[in-house]
Each structure stands twice: as C-alpha cells, then as structure tokens.
Design an enzyme around this catalytic site. Structure first.
Site, short mmCIF file in Angstrom:
data_model
loop_
_atom_site.label_atom_id
_atom_site.label_comp_id
_atom_site.label_asym_id
_atom_site.label_seq_id
_atom_site.Cartn_x
_atom_site.Cartn_y
_atom_site.Cartn_z
CG ASP A 44 -0.78 11.33 23.21
OD1 ASP A 44 -0.87 10.49 22.29
OD2 ASP A 44 -1.21 11.12 24.36
CE1 TYR A 52 4.12 -1.78 15.03
CE2 TYR A 52 4.63 -3.56 13.51
CZ TYR A 52 4.83 -2.27 13.95
OH TYR A 52 5.74 -1.46 13.31
CE LYS A 97 3.10 0.53 12.29
NZ LYS A 97 3.33 1.99 12.21
CB SER A 120 5.24 -2.25 9.56
OG SER A 120 6.00 -3.40 9.87
#
Length: 266
Positions: A70, A162, A166, A149
């Site tokens: 994790d 998100y 990134k 990304s």
C-alpha cells in the site's frame, strides 16, 4: 575530451522494482524491463495480480518476486524495500507506477476523495522515492521513474484532483532529481497519454463516463482518440515500456517529464 560511452539498452544483471505492476501500464513496463534483461520485484495492492505478473516475468527467464504494498502507508513501503534488499541485495531501477483515479467536479468533490487520490498518487511517490533512495545510495547509482500523466501537464475537467496529484509528481520529480544529481541517481517522470487500460476502457472508465448521448463506450473511445490525439490513435503499455527501458539506461537524462501521448501535449 572525455570519452562518452555508447548507450546500450541492456538491463542484464539489474534489479527493478515496479509498483502497481499487476495490470495495465505497470505490468507492461515490468515485462519490458524483463525483456531488456532485468530481474523484477512486482508490487501491487492486490497480491494475487502481483503473483500473476511475477509468473509472466519468470516465464521470460528472469527472477521475479511478488509483493503486496500500500504505497500510501509508510510502514508498507518500508517493508517492501526491506523485502527487495532481502531477495536481491540492492536496487537499480524503481518505477513508481501505483495510482488511482476518479471523476468529480470541484464543486461536488469530497475532502475524503481528494485525500484518497493525493495519498496514493502524490504521497505514494514521495514515500517510495524516499525508501528507494536508501538502497540506491548504497550503490551510488540508480534510476527512478515516476509515472505521472498528461493530466500532470494539461488539466482535464472533472479530473482536477487527479491532475493536481500528477502535477505534484512532476514538480516533485524535478526537485528530487536535482537533490541527487551528484550521486549517480537519475529521477524522471513518464507521462502516459491515452492508453486502453482500465482507467479509460469499460463502462466505469473515462470513455464510458464521458459518452455522448446515444454513444457506446467503444464509440466514445474512438472519438477521444481521434479528437484529442494528433496521431489519431491511442498509446500502448508497450510504448510506456520502451521509454522506461530507455530511462533505465540513460545516465544523463534527469529531472524530465516526458510524455508518450501521440503529440497531445506538444
């Protein structure tokens, strides 16, 4: 004039760690590194898919160890690095790929969901890099590749959380690379474009969630490729693996955020 060594794309004798390696981009990168000669530690939150990935690596003739991790938990990451040292004695290449995604408008996004995305995508990269550095410093050599990304270069609606995670990975990568630049360790970010993995494909993927009225998921997938990508076609996990192999071999490329996105973020 000092001699500049030629770049050989061989990872024979190297040990590589890939997080989130059980499926998708992580698995594609792990397979590419193995095909270039590396032995692998394949780590994933799901121990079953990690073992399945390790079996694929072993079938290629290389050693592979499957671990559950994790990445958002410091104790779990520390235990993973201890296992890497126990099994292989050191670490040459680390690909910090584990990540999560969800859709949500800023006006509706919960603090819990913001924290979940940041915990895995940003905190997880930090914790992994910090732990991996200990093994690489012992050898005064290493290659760290953080998976960001194109959403870390260009924001997308409904993906602010998100994208923030990134963008954070890219900034962290650049700063960290400068900290360790004199230690024989490179740190780069690989920024995938549109890849036909679980993030994009299926009813719960982006192409499923971003369908136009009357459009199928497959039609949405084709439309997004055609409208967003100058090349007009999606990238593959093998494309990501090729860049990962290059970055694992290149001694003087560091602090970069390189997109494999068909020209989208030019």
């Amino acid at each position: 004039m000092r001699e500049i060594p030629s770049l050989e794309f061989s990872l024979s004798g190297k040990v590589a760690l890939v997080t989130g390696a059980g499926r998708g981009i992580g698995l594609g990168i792990a397979v590419s590194l193995a095909r270039a000669g590396a032995d692998l530690v394949v780590a994933d939150f799901d121990s079953n898919v990690a073992e399945e990935a390790a079996m694929q690596i072993r079938a290629l003739g290389h050693r592979a160890v499957a671990l559950r991790v994790d990445v958002g938990q410091a104790d779990s990451v520390s235990a993973m690095i201890d296992q890497v040292a126990e099994h292989f004695g050191g670490l040459d290449i680390a690909v910090n790929n584990a990540g999560v995604v969800s859709l949500g408008k800023v006006s509706e996004l919960s603090v819990t969901e913001w924290d979940r995305i940041m915990n895995v995508n940003a905190r997880g990269v930090f914790l992994c890099c910090q732990a991996e550095l200990k093994l690489m410093r012992a050898r005064q050599s290493g290659r760290i590749i953080n998976i960001a990304s194109i959403a870390g270069k260009v924001g997308f609606p409904d993906l602010a959380h998100y994208s923030a995670s990134k963008f954070a990975v890219i900034g962290f990568t650049n700063a960290f690379a400068k900290e360790v630049a004199r230690e024989g360790i490179t740190v780069n970010a690989l920024c995938p474009g549109i890849v036909g993995t679980g993030m994009w494909r299926g009813e719960e993927g982006l192409s499923g969630r971003w369908r136009l009225p009357g459009e199928t998921e497959a039609q949405s997938w084709e439309r997004h490729q055609s409208s967003l990508l100058p090349q007009g076609e999606a990238q593959t996990v093998e494309d990501m693996g090729q860049l990962a192999v290059y970055l694992a071999c290149a001694p003087h490329v560091t602090g970069q955020a390189i997109a494999v996105d068909g020209g989208f973020s030019l």
